[in-house]
Design an enzyme around this catalytic site. Structure first.
Site, PDB file in Angstrom:
ATOM      1  CG  ASP A  70      -2.128   0.964   0.947  1.00  0.00           C
ATOM      2  OD1 ASP A  70      -2.523   1.105  -0.228  1.00  0.00           O
ATOM      3  OD2 ASP A  70      -2.640   1.573   1.898  1.00  0.00           O
ATOM      4  NE  ARG A 189       5.444   0.711  -5.790  1.00  0.00           N
ATOM      5  CZ  ARG A 189       5.106   1.943  -6.190  1.00  0.00           C
ATOM      6  NH1 ARG A 189       5.786   2.557  -7.124  1.00  0.00           N
ATOM      7  NH2 ARG A 189       4.067   2.549  -5.656  1.00  0.00           N
TER       8      ARG A 189
HETATM    9  P1  IMP Z   1      -2.515   1.729  -3.884  1.00  0.00           P
HETATM   10  O1  IMP Z   1      -1.208   1.500  -3.172  1.00  0.00           O
HETATM   11  O2  IMP Z   1      -2.693   0.809  -5.036  1.00  0.00           O
HETATM   12  O3  IMP Z   1      -3.662   1.818  -2.958  1.00  0.00           O
HETATM   13  O4  IMP Z   1      -2.476   3.137  -4.596  1.00  0.00           O
HETATM   14  C1  IMP Z   1      -1.694   4.124  -4.183  1.00  0.00           C
HETATM   15  C2  IMP Z   1      -1.923   5.390  -4.978  1.00  0.00           C
HETATM   16  O5  IMP Z   1      -0.875   6.267  -4.536  1.00  0.00           O
HETATM   17  C3  IMP Z   1      -1.749   5.249  -6.481  1.00  0.00           C
HETATM   18  O6  IMP Z   1      -2.961   5.088  -7.146  1.00  0.00           O
HETATM   19  C4  IMP Z   1      -1.094   6.577  -6.845  1.00  0.00           C
HETATM   20  O7  IMP Z   1      -2.080   7.558  -6.984  1.00  0.00           O
HETATM   21  C5  IMP Z   1      -0.277   6.897  -5.608  1.00  0.00           C
HETATM   22  N1  IMP Z   1       1.101   6.374  -5.755  1.00  0.00           N
HETATM   23  C6  IMP Z   1       1.667   5.319  -5.111  1.00  0.00           C
HETATM   24  N2  IMP Z   1       2.915   5.118  -5.523  1.00  0.00           N
HETATM   25  C7  IMP Z   1       3.152   6.049  -6.464  1.00  0.00           C
HETATM   26  C8  IMP Z   1       4.282   6.320  -7.281  1.00  0.00           C
HETATM   27  O8  IMP Z   1       5.319   5.650  -7.268  1.00  0.00           O
HETATM   28  N3  IMP Z   1       4.137   7.382  -8.096  1.00  0.00           N
HETATM   29  C9  IMP Z   1       3.025   8.147  -8.155  1.00  0.00           C
HETATM   30  N4  IMP Z   1       1.943   7.896  -7.447  1.00  0.00           N
HETATM   31  C10 IMP Z   1       2.006   6.858  -6.595  1.00  0.00           C
END
Ligand code: IMP
Length: 221
Positions: A70, A189
């Protein structure tokens, strides 16, 4: 271990995980590869709880080792928002909802820039919490951060999400203007996965049986 499931349908994320996990030399599957679909709602209050929920639910269901993440963006001037709501920031009741005209990423960015309009403090950080879960055996987690600033206008077409409006500290380019390898080196990440690989290396190392025990008890979830 010859296969691992990365519990995501986000193509941008998956591409990065595939590159970051290549040192493992094993097959990386995604949720798109699984025939039977299950839905897991990310309805928890913290990154760790959401990642853990995904890892456990998918791992127990598909019975293979899972990596679930997440991640999100925390903006200082917005009291840490969008945070765990990063993916659906456009639609949440904070600073007004934003219509989705093209896609959700664009609506999220429009809302963020609207809320930061005229604000001097543009400090922000990306957060990634990664959980590795081996069904009926153990789980470990790591986290990574990338500190930077929010731009006035989007720039660049690589990456995904908020990348076009985030400049990492010490850089002049946005994340979306960096090469994928450059982003992976400094990203939240990239850092979380590197830590995870180190822990897994220790856990699976036959030369260090003592360390196995230590890591299991120290990091078990
Ligand atoms: P989830 O982790 O799939 O719930 O989504 C996290 C959200 O955070 C994504 O849809 C992006 O909007 C944002 N996000 C997470 N990591 C990144 C990244 O490496 N670059 C840009 N946005 C990110």
């Amino acid at each position: 271990m010859d296969k691992i499931l990365v519990a995501t349908t986000n193509k941008g994320k998956l591409k990065e995980f595939r590159q970051l996990l290549s040192p493992l030399g094993i097959q990386v599957l995604s949720l798109e590869d699984m025939k039977q679909k299950i839905d897991v709602e990310e309805d928890r209050e913290t990154f760790l709880e959401n990642a853990l929920k995904k890892a456990k639910t998918y791992g127990d269901f598909y019975k293979i080792p899972v990596i679930a993440e997440d991640a999100g963006l925390e903006v200082e001037a917005l009291d840490g928002y969008p945070g765990v709501y990063s993916a659906r920031f456009y639609g949440i009741d904070f600073g007004g909802k934003e219509p989705v005209k093209e896609d959700k990423d664009k609506a999220n960015i429009d809302k963020l820039l609207r809320l930061l309009k005229g604000k001097k403090n543009r400090k922000a950080r990306f957060v990634s919490v990664v959980v590795f879960y081996k069904p009926e055996d153990f789980g470990i987690w790591t986290e990574g951060y990338c500190y930077g600033y929010i731009t006035e206008q989007p720039r660049g077409d690589r990456g995904f999400g908020y990348d076009p409006v985030f400049i990492p500290e010490g850089y002049s380019k946005t994340m979306a203007e960096l090469q994928p390898e450059e982003k992976n080196k400094i990203s939240h990440r990239g850092k979380a996965v590197k830590k995870l690989l180190k822990k897994l290396e220790k856990l699976y190392s036959t030369e260090n049986p003592d360390l196995q025990g230590l890591d299991r008890t120290g990091q078990q979830i």
